[in-house]
Design a protein around this motif. Structure first.
Motif, mmCIF file in Angstrom:
data_model
loop_
_atom_site.group_PDB
_atom_site.id
_atom_site.type_symbol
_atom_site.label_atom_id
_atom_site.label_comp_id
_atom_site.label_asym_id
_atom_site.label_seq_id
_atom_site.Cartn_x
_atom_site.Cartn_y
_atom_site.Cartn_z
ATOM 1 N N GLY A 78 -20.352 20.184 -8.166
ATOM 2 C CA GLY A 78 -21.551 20.587 -8.901
ATOM 3 C C GLY A 78 -22.589 21.216 -7.985
ATOM 4 O O GLY A 78 -22.343 21.494 -6.808
ATOM 5 N N ALA A 79 -23.791 21.422 -8.566
ATOM 6 C CA ALA A 79 -24.835 22.113 -7.806
ATOM 7 C C ALA A 79 -26.113 21.295 -7.729
ATOM 8 O O ALA A 79 -27.106 21.729 -7.173
ATOM 9 C CB ALA A 79 -25.116 23.449 -8.479
ATOM 10 N N THR A 80 -26.096 20.082 -8.298
ATOM 11 C CA THR A 80 -27.383 19.391 -8.472
ATOM 12 C C THR A 80 -27.563 18.145 -7.617
ATOM 13 O O THR A 80 -28.650 17.593 -7.574
ATOM 14 C CB THR A 80 -27.538 18.953 -9.950
ATOM 15 O OG1 THR A 80 -26.409 18.147 -10.309
ATOM 16 C CG2 THR A 80 -27.642 20.142 -10.887
ATOM 17 N N ASN A 81 -26.512 17.668 -6.948
ATOM 18 C CA ASN A 81 -26.652 16.352 -6.312
ATOM 19 C C ASN A 81 -27.190 16.389 -4.881
ATOM 20 O O ASN A 81 -27.351 15.348 -4.254
ATOM 21 C CB ASN A 81 -25.345 15.541 -6.407
ATOM 22 C CG ASN A 81 -24.187 16.185 -5.652
ATOM 23 O OD1 ASN A 81 -24.388 17.126 -4.893
ATOM 24 N ND2 ASN A 81 -22.983 15.682 -5.864
ATOM 25 N N GLY A 82 -27.489 17.575 -4.376
ATOM 26 C CA GLY A 82 -28.096 17.679 -3.051
ATOM 27 C C GLY A 82 -27.185 17.173 -1.944
ATOM 28 O O GLY A 82 -27.651 16.651 -0.935
ATOM 29 N N TRP A 83 -25.886 17.347 -2.119
ATOM 30 C CA TRP A 83 -24.879 16.847 -1.180
ATOM 31 C C TRP A 83 -25.120 17.339 0.241
ATOM 32 O O TRP A 83 -25.498 18.486 0.456
ATOM 33 C CB TRP A 83 -23.508 17.326 -1.655
ATOM 34 C CG TRP A 83 -22.338 16.864 -0.838
ATOM 35 C CD1 TRP A 83 -21.627 15.720 -1.037
ATOM 36 C CD2 TRP A 83 -21.717 17.543 0.267
ATOM 37 N NE1 TRP A 83 -20.603 15.643 -0.121
ATOM 38 C CE2 TRP A 83 -20.635 16.740 0.694
ATOM 39 C CE3 TRP A 83 -21.970 18.733 0.942
ATOM 40 C CZ2 TRP A 83 -19.809 17.110 1.755
ATOM 41 C CZ3 TRP A 83 -21.152 19.093 1.999
ATOM 42 C CH2 TRP A 83 -20.080 18.277 2.399
ATOM 43 N N CYS A 84 -24.922 16.480 1.214
ATOM 44 C CA CYS A 84 -24.821 16.953 2.596
ATOM 45 C C CYS A 84 -23.803 16.079 3.326
ATOM 46 O O CYS A 84 -23.597 14.908 2.977
ATOM 47 C CB CYS A 84 -26.167 16.980 3.307
ATOM 48 S SG CYS A 84 -26.816 15.369 3.669
ATOM 49 N N MET A 85 -23.174 16.687 4.314
ATOM 50 C CA MET A 85 -22.068 16.039 5.025
ATOM 51 C C MET A 85 -22.496 14.694 5.634
ATOM 52 O O MET A 85 -21.684 13.767 5.715
ATOM 53 C CB MET A 85 -21.570 17.009 6.104
ATOM 54 C CG MET A 85 -20.238 16.653 6.674
ATOM 55 S SD MET A 85 -18.926 16.884 5.447
ATOM 56 C CE MET A 85 -17.566 16.181 6.310
ATOM 57 N N ASP A 86 -23.759 14.589 6.027
ATOM 58 C CA ASP A 86 -24.238 13.345 6.655
ATOM 59 C C ASP A 86 -24.083 12.135 5.741
ATOM 60 O O ASP A 86 -24.049 10.998 6.206
ATOM 61 C CB ASP A 86 -25.732 13.457 7.012
ATOM 62 C CG ASP A 86 -25.960 14.494 8.074
ATOM 63 O OD1 ASP A 86 -24.963 14.950 8.670
ATOM 64 O OD2 ASP A 86 -27.131 14.859 8.294
ATOM 65 N N GLU A 87 -24.060 12.367 4.437
ATOM 66 C CA GLU A 87 -23.964 11.246 3.504
ATOM 67 C C GLU A 87 -22.517 10.888 3.153
ATOM 68 O O GLU A 87 -22.279 10.018 2.329
ATOM 69 C CB GLU A 87 -24.737 11.566 2.225
ATOM 70 C CG GLU A 87 -26.236 11.490 2.435
ATOM 71 C CD GLU A 87 -27.007 11.748 1.154
ATOM 72 O OE1 GLU A 87 -27.879 10.937 0.813
ATOM 73 O OE2 GLU A 87 -26.720 12.766 0.488
ATOM 74 N N VAL A 88 -21.576 11.607 3.762
ATOM 75 C CA VAL A 88 -20.156 11.290 3.526
ATOM 76 C C VAL A 88 -19.711 10.277 4.573
ATOM 77 O O VAL A 88 -19.874 10.510 5.767
ATOM 78 C CB VAL A 88 -19.283 12.558 3.656
ATOM 79 C CG1 VAL A 88 -17.805 12.228 3.452
ATOM 80 C CG2 VAL A 88 -19.738 13.619 2.678
ATOM 81 N N LEU A 89 -19.169 9.163 4.122
ATOM 82 C CA LEU A 89 -18.577 8.224 5.076
ATOM 83 C C LEU A 89 -17.065 8.444 5.026
ATOM 84 O O LEU A 89 -16.432 8.193 3.990
ATOM 85 C CB LEU A 89 -18.912 6.773 4.706
ATOM 86 C CG LEU A 89 -18.398 5.757 5.740
ATOM 87 C CD1 LEU A 89 -19.265 5.791 6.997
ATOM 88 C CD2 LEU A 89 -18.382 4.345 5.167
ATOM 89 N N PRO A 90 -16.470 8.955 6.114
ATOM 90 C CA PRO A 90 -15.035 9.261 6.068
ATOM 91 C C PRO A 90 -14.206 8.018 5.742
ATOM 92 O O PRO A 90 -14.543 6.908 6.180
ATOM 93 C CB PRO A 90 -14.733 9.763 7.482
ATOM 94 C CG PRO A 90 -16.048 10.165 8.053
ATOM 95 C CD PRO A 90 -17.075 9.286 7.415
ATOM 96 N N SER A 91 -13.114 8.230 5.005
ATOM 97 C CA SER A 91 -12.222 7.114 4.653
ATOM 98 C C SER A 91 -11.739 6.367 5.889
ATOM 99 O O SER A 91 -11.511 5.158 5.833
ATOM 100 C CB SER A 91 -11.004 7.642 3.901
ATOM 101 O OG SER A 91 -11.396 8.104 2.657
ATOM 102 N N ALA A 92 -11.581 7.109 6.992
ATOM 103 C CA ALA A 92 -11.109 6.464 8.224
ATOM 104 C C ALA A 92 -12.090 5.357 8.636
ATOM 105 O O ALA A 92 -11.677 4.295 9.120
ATOM 106 C CB ALA A 92 -10.970 7.500 9.330
ATOM 107 N N SER A 93 -13.387 5.582 8.425
ATOM 108 C CA SER A 93 -14.378 4.561 8.778
ATOM 109 C C SER A 93 -14.313 3.391 7.798
ATOM 110 O O SER A 93 -14.506 2.229 8.174
ATOM 111 C CB SER A 93 -15.794 5.135 8.759
ATOM 112 O OG SER A 93 -15.846 6.299 9.523
#
Ligand code: SAM
Ligand code: SF4
Ligand code: SF4
Length: 371
Positions: free
Chosen positions: A231-246
């Motif tokens: 989508g275009a509305t959630n203000g996503w940024c990579m910093d908020e992704v916790l990789p599955s490996a972690s």
């Protein structure tokens, strides 16, 4: 007034009417796209409305009381959905997932479940018919859904702590009611039930171990999903992704885990089991490990537009074909052209570029296309 709303909604996701081939051929049950991927899985969004406002999907600031959801006349009827589903099945779809928005908000949904449960593959097998829900209405509906013929259920739940959960759904909905829904589903005979947790770093990552502890030793399969730039509305940024490996490292710090084989080709989750026999978990690494190579999924929006990728910017208007009196054979022909032309591999591109590729502002929203 109604017509203005339809026009706006349609403009939001402009979708050409797919071409019907001049020569129609009988579906063979296998349709391959440009990358040799078959069509096996159809996700059907039955409403674009939801009673939650999860910030990663329908942030309150955008989906407020002025937001124009689709009017009822735009929605596919149950008969139209069933007819299209049958066409997809003739091309090899074996799995249907009802989603939304919140699918349990669609009035009379059990009736649709009953109609879809009656469909058969070319070799006479029933379909794998499943549904994804936020669980808020499940305590009330689990039994009737089961009676109507639903085979499986996935419940979304982002935290076990009530305060964190209320904050994440952003409508102050209590976690106890979703847990009651999961129990009701179990009692109705659904099992094993999948529970999906979207992990947002800094928001609910401290709930990972608590969630695992809660569902360990039950027949619930807890799956951790990387927060996606859909989508275009959630203000996503990579910093908020916790990789599955972690996530895996965190869990392994608590309990020994052993890998399991994927149960089907194109399966999105990497499966692990507790070494002590206390059950199974899944990791869905949509961001850090793209699974486009085997992606056999299509999505049908609430108003009958077909999307061949979750990150698509335009769909294909199947409703226009239905409502202009085209036959099943003609719609099947149009679908075969669309799928044959499919080259989508958005997540692979994101992995190559290391960020969300351009064009985000035109991307279709998750609540509209379905998860
Ligand atoms: N309302 C239902 C629910 O929440 O289960 C069904 C629709 S919801 C769009 C389907 C799934 O998409 C949910 O499991 C939800 O957590 C997931 N989802 C929505 N936005 C997401 C995002 N940005 N990243 C990852 N998963 C997301
Ligand atoms: Fe609603 Fe599901 Fe989106 Fe949450 S993820 S806002 S419950 S559609
Ligand atoms: Fe499938 Fe598109 Fe997701 Fe790749 S990015 S796995 S093609 S839906």
């Amino acid at each position: 007034m109604g017509e203005t709303i339809i026009a706006l909604a349609d403009l939001r996701y402009a979708a050409p009417v797919p071409q019907v081939p001049d020569r129609l051929t009988e579906p063979t049950g296998t349709l391959l796209d440009r990358r040799g991927r078959p069509l096996r899985d159809l996700r059907i969004s039955v409403t674009d409305r939801c009673n939650f406002r999860c910030s990663y999907c329908m942030p309150k600031e955008v989906f407020d009381r002025d937001y124009r959801f689709l009017p009822h006349s735009s929605l596919l009827s149950f008969e139209e959905i069933t007819r299209l589903a049958q066409v997809f099945v003739s091309h090899g779809v074996t799995k249907l997932r009802l989603t939304g928005g919140e699918p349990l908000l669609r009035k009379g949904l059990e009736q649709l479940v009953g109609m879809l449960a009656g469909l058969r593959t070319a070799d006479g097998k029933p379909l794998d018919l499943t549904l994804t829900t936020n669980g808020s209405l499940l305590a009330r509906k689990a039994q009737s859904l089961r009676d109507a013929g639903l085979s499986r259920l996935t419940v979304s739940l982002d935290a076990i702590d009530d305060t964190v959960f209320r904050r994440m759904n952003d409508v102050d909905f209590p976690v106890a009611d979703v847990l009651a829904g999961i129990d009701a589903a179990r009692q109705a005979g659904f099992g094993p039930i999948k529970v999906n947790m979207v992990v947002k770093r800094g928001t609910n990552d401290h709930e990972i171990v608590a969630m695992a502890r809660h569902f360990r030793g039950t027949d619930v399969v807890l799956r951790f999903i990387e927060y996606m730039d859909v989508g275009a509305t959630n203000g996503w940024c990579m910093d908020e992704v916790l990789p599955s490996a972690s996530v895996l490292a965190l869990l392994r710090g608590q309990w020994p885990l052993l890998p399991l084989e994927p149960s089907t080709t194109g399966e999105t989750a990497e499966r692990w089991r507790y070494a002590d026999g206390a059950g199974e978990i899944g990791l869905i690494s949509s961001v850090t490990q793209a699974f486009c190579r085997d992606c056999n999924r299509a999505r049908l929006s609430t108003e009958g537009k077909l999307f061949t990728c979750l990150f698509a910017t335009r769909g294909h208007d199947l409703r226009a074909l239905l409502r202009s009196g085209r036959s099943d054979a003609e719609i099947a022909g149009a679908l075969s052209l669309v799928w044959a032309d499919r080259g989508d591999r958005y997540s692979e591109m994101r992995a190559l570029q290391g960020e969300s590729p351009a064009g985000r502002q035109h991307r279709v929203e998750m609540h509209y296309i379905g998860g």
